[in-house]
Write a protein that holds these residues in place. Structure first.
Motif, PDB file in Angstrom:
ATOM      1  N   PRO A   1       0.825  -1.219   0.000  1.00  0.00           N
ATOM      2  CA  PRO A   1       0.000   0.000   0.000  1.00  0.00           C
ATOM      3  C   PRO A   1       0.856   1.264   0.000  1.00  0.00           C
ATOM      4  N   TYR A   2       0.249   2.364  -0.441  1.00  0.00           N
ATOM      5  CA  TYR A   2       0.939   3.655  -0.486  1.00  0.00           C
ATOM      6  C   TYR A   2       0.258   4.577   0.509  1.00  0.00           C
ATOM      7  N   LEU A   3       0.967   4.939   1.563  1.00  0.00           N
ATOM      8  CA  LEU A   3       0.351   5.650   2.681  1.00  0.00           C
ATOM      9  C   LEU A   3       0.590   7.158   2.652  1.00  0.00           C
ATOM     10  N   ALA A   4       1.486   7.614   1.798  1.00  0.00           N
ATOM     11  CA  ALA A   4       1.776   9.051   1.732  1.00  0.00           C
ATOM     12  C   ALA A   4       0.644   9.785   1.026  1.00  0.00           C
ATOM     13  N   ASN A   5       0.591  11.089   1.241  1.00  0.00           N
ATOM     14  CA  ASN A   5      -0.432  11.921   0.610  1.00  0.00           C
ATOM     15  C   ASN A   5       0.082  12.653  -0.619  1.00  0.00           C
ATOM     16  N   THR A   6       1.341  12.461  -0.925  1.00  0.00           N
ATOM     17  CA  THR A   6       1.932  13.102  -2.091  1.00  0.00           C
ATOM     18  C   THR A   6       2.642  12.048  -2.941  1.00  0.00           C
ATOM     19  N   LEU A   7       2.804  12.331  -4.217  1.00  0.00           N
ATOM     20  CA  LEU A   7       3.469  11.411  -5.124  1.00  0.00           C
ATOM     21  C   LEU A   7       4.965  11.364  -4.845  1.00  0.00           C
ATOM     22  N   THR A   8       5.589  10.246  -5.187  1.00  0.00           N
ATOM     23  CA  THR A   8       7.047  10.213  -5.175  1.00  0.00           C
ATOM     24  C   THR A   8       7.564  11.218  -6.206  1.00  0.00           C
ATOM     25  N   LEU A   9       8.784  11.651  -6.053  1.00  0.00           N
ATOM     26  CA  LEU A   9       9.347  12.617  -6.999  1.00  0.00           C
ATOM     27  C   LEU A   9       9.331  12.057  -8.416  1.00  0.00           C
ATOM     28  N   GLN A  10       9.635  10.761  -8.528  1.00  0.00           N
ATOM     29  CA  GLN A  10       9.697  10.132  -9.849  1.00  0.00           C
ATOM     30  C   GLN A  10       8.303  10.001 -10.466  1.00  0.00           C
ATOM     31  N   LEU A  11       7.307   9.603  -9.666  1.00  0.00           N
ATOM     32  CA  LEU A  11       5.952   9.462 -10.187  1.00  0.00           C
ATOM     33  C   LEU A  11       5.347  10.833 -10.490  1.00  0.00           C
ATOM     34  N   GLU A  12       5.696  11.817  -9.697  1.00  0.00           N
ATOM     35  CA  GLU A  12       5.237  13.180  -9.965  1.00  0.00           C
ATOM     36  C   GLU A  12       5.801  13.680 -11.299  1.00  0.00           C
ATOM     37  N   GLN A  13       7.077  13.408 -11.542  1.00  0.00           N
ATOM     38  CA  GLN A  13       7.671  13.812 -12.812  1.00  0.00           C
ATOM     39  C   GLN A  13       7.002  13.091 -13.970  1.00  0.00           C
ATOM     40  N   CYS A  14       6.725  11.808 -13.784  1.00  0.00           N
ATOM     41  CA  CYS A  14       6.051  11.016 -14.819  1.00  0.00           C
ATOM     42  C   CYS A  14       4.668  11.580 -15.110  1.00  0.00           C
ATOM     43  N   ALA A  15       3.881  11.837 -14.063  1.00  0.00           N
ATOM     44  CA  ALA A  15       2.519  12.355 -14.240  1.00  0.00           C
ATOM     45  C   ALA A  15       2.544  13.731 -14.885  1.00  0.00           C
ATOM     46  N   ASN A  16       3.407  14.606 -14.420  1.00  0.00           N
ATOM     47  CA  ASN A  16       3.460  15.964 -14.965  1.00  0.00           C
ATOM     48  C   ASN A  16       3.895  15.963 -16.424  1.00  0.00           C
ATOM     49  N   THR A  17       4.807  15.069 -16.773  1.00  0.00           N
ATOM     50  CA  THR A  17       5.260  14.965 -18.166  1.00  0.00           C
ATOM     51  C   THR A  17       4.124  14.486 -19.059  1.00  0.00           C
ATOM     52  N   ALA A  18       3.350  13.513 -18.572  1.00  0.00           N
ATOM     53  CA  ALA A  18       2.210  13.000 -19.341  1.00  0.00           C
ATOM     54  C   ALA A  18       1.130  14.068 -19.494  1.00  0.00           C
ATOM     55  N   ILE A  19       0.858  14.802 -18.426  1.00  0.00           N
ATOM     56  CA  ILE A  19      -0.147  15.866 -18.476  1.00  0.00           C
ATOM     57  C   ILE A  19       0.248  16.915 -19.505  1.00  0.00           C
ATOM     58  N   ALA A  20       1.508  17.330 -19.492  1.00  0.00           N
ATOM     59  CA  ALA A  20       1.975  18.329 -20.459  1.00  0.00           C
ATOM     60  C   ALA A  20       1.867  17.806 -21.883  1.00  0.00           C
ATOM     61  N   PHE A  21       2.163  16.529 -22.073  1.00  0.00           N
ATOM     62  CA  PHE A  21       2.081  15.927 -23.399  1.00  0.00           C
ATOM     63  C   PHE A  21       0.633  15.905 -23.899  1.00  0.00           C
ATOM     64  N   PHE A  22      -0.288  15.466 -23.034  1.00  0.00           N
ATOM     65  CA  PHE A  22      -1.687  15.420 -23.432  1.00  0.00           C
ATOM     66  C   PHE A  22      -2.249  16.822 -23.679  1.00  0.00           C
ATOM     67  N   ALA A  23      -1.745  17.792 -22.934  1.00  0.00           N
ATOM     68  CA  ALA A  23      -2.225  19.169 -23.074  1.00  0.00           C
ATOM     69  C   ALA A  23      -1.588  19.885 -24.256  1.00  0.00           C
ATOM     70  N   GLY A  24      -0.660  19.219 -24.928  1.00  0.00           N
ATOM     71  CA  GLY A  24      -0.024  19.817 -26.096  1.00  0.00           C
ATOM     72  C   GLY A  24       1.049  20.822 -25.759  1.00  0.00           C
ATOM     73  N   LYS A  25       1.613  20.705 -24.527  1.00  0.00           N
ATOM     74  CA  LYS A  25       2.620  21.666 -24.101  1.00  0.00           C
ATOM     75  C   LYS A  25       4.043  21.174 -24.335  1.00  0.00           C
ATOM     76  N   THR A  26       4.153  19.981 -24.982  1.00  0.00           N
ATOM     77  CA  THR A  26       5.470  19.487 -25.369  1.00  0.00           C
ATOM     78  C   THR A  26       5.474  19.334 -26.878  1.00  0.00           C
ATOM     79  N   SER A  27       6.673  19.166 -27.425  1.00  0.00           N
ATOM     80  CA  SER A  27       6.800  19.080 -28.883  1.00  0.00           C
ATOM     81  C   SER A  27       6.233  17.770 -29.396  1.00  0.00           C
TER      82      SER A  27
END
Length: 279
Positions: free
Chosen positions: A253-279
């Motif tokens: 189980p994952y008990l923290a209330n915030t994402l790991t640094l690596q998962l946060e980077q992964c999620a933010n990169t995907a969000i930017a890609f879907f939003a068209g903010k990357t090349s």
């Protein structure tokens, strides 16, 4: 306000697909992202709920689901309570399930209809997502996370002869200690559908924008898999997350209330890609 709603979608062989949709009630018709989990995974594993919330906070609806034969049940969403279903799973079953989920998202029968979807697939779910993206134009953009480059890489080659003789192979789940059954129908599915289930071949057919994300510390699906996928489809973007393992350093189980640094980077990169903010 961020809300989550639960759904049951018809799955393969009459089994249910349990799903949940996370969204901001200000934007109930926001673009829709579908998340496909990997082998021995499920929609409520680890920090998936926090990833869903991160997407909702950034203008997306996030639909995650359990494949019908992943071993969980509607009453046991975080346990492999149905090993018979798990053993009967095949890649074609998961492709049928994913089609049903996309149908659900686009039909408008229970949620505001999506005019096409974005798709995220992790590990084996990444391989499934590659095949489905090549087949289904309703998928507008694809992100794969730690995706496999061949379904044959899910087991040792030397085990196949004995697998055929016995009809079932067991692999230990390191987290739960369970001996997970894999019926030989999974191997036979590959042999009966060699073109459809050839991941690099399907990768080469993808015309939609595609982002490949992989961790450089992934020992389950090594970084070489990601490089093989990009070689098969050179137009795909490729991002390596430093110091990230196969699950981007999350746990279950994952008990923290915030994402790991690596998962946060992964999620933010995907969000930017879907939003068209990357090349």
């Amino acid at each position: 306000m961020i809300l989550t709603e639960q759904y049951t979608i018809p799955g393969a062989k009459g089994r249910p697909i349990t799903a949940d949709l996370t969204y901001d009630d200000i934007s109930p018709k926001a673009p829709l992202v579908i998340f496909a989990h990997g082998i021995r995974g499920f929609k409520d594993w680890g920090a998936h709920h926090l990833v869903a919330r991160r997407f909702a906070e950034n203008g997306f609806r996030f639909l995650k689901f359990n494949f019908s034969h992943n071993g969980t049940t509607p009453d046991h969403l975080t346990e492999f309570a149905d090993l018979i279903a798990f053993g009967d799973n095949t890649f074609s079953i998961e492709l049928d399930d994913l089609k049903n989920v996309i149908d659900f998202a686009c039909s408008g029968s229970a949620i505001p209809a999506a005019d096409g979807v974005c798709l995220i697939g992790h590990s084996m779910g990444g391989g499934i997502s590659i095949v489905k993206t090549a087949e289904d134009s309703r998928i507008k953009k694809l992100v794969t996370m730690a995706a496999i480059s061949s379904f044959y890489n899910l087991w040792p080659k030397q085990a196949e002869e004995q697998w055929r003789l016995q009809g079932v192979m067991y692999m230990k789940n390191a987290r739960t200690g369970q001996d997970m059954p894999y019926c030989v129908t999974m191997l036979e599915d590959l042999e009966k559908n060699p073109a459809r289930l050839d991941i690099p071949r399907k990768a080469a057919e993808i015309t939609q924008p595609w982002l490949i994300i992989h961790g450089d510390k992934d020992t389950s699906v090594p970084l070489a898999h990601g490089r093989e996928l990009q070689q098969a489809q050179p137009r795909a973007e490729f991002v390596v997350i430093n110091n990230a393992d196969h699950v981007f350093n999350a746990t279950h189980p994952y008990l923290a209330n915030t994402l790991t640094l690596q998962l946060e980077q992964c999620a933010n990169t995907a969000i930017a890609f879907f939003a068209g903010k990357t090349s």
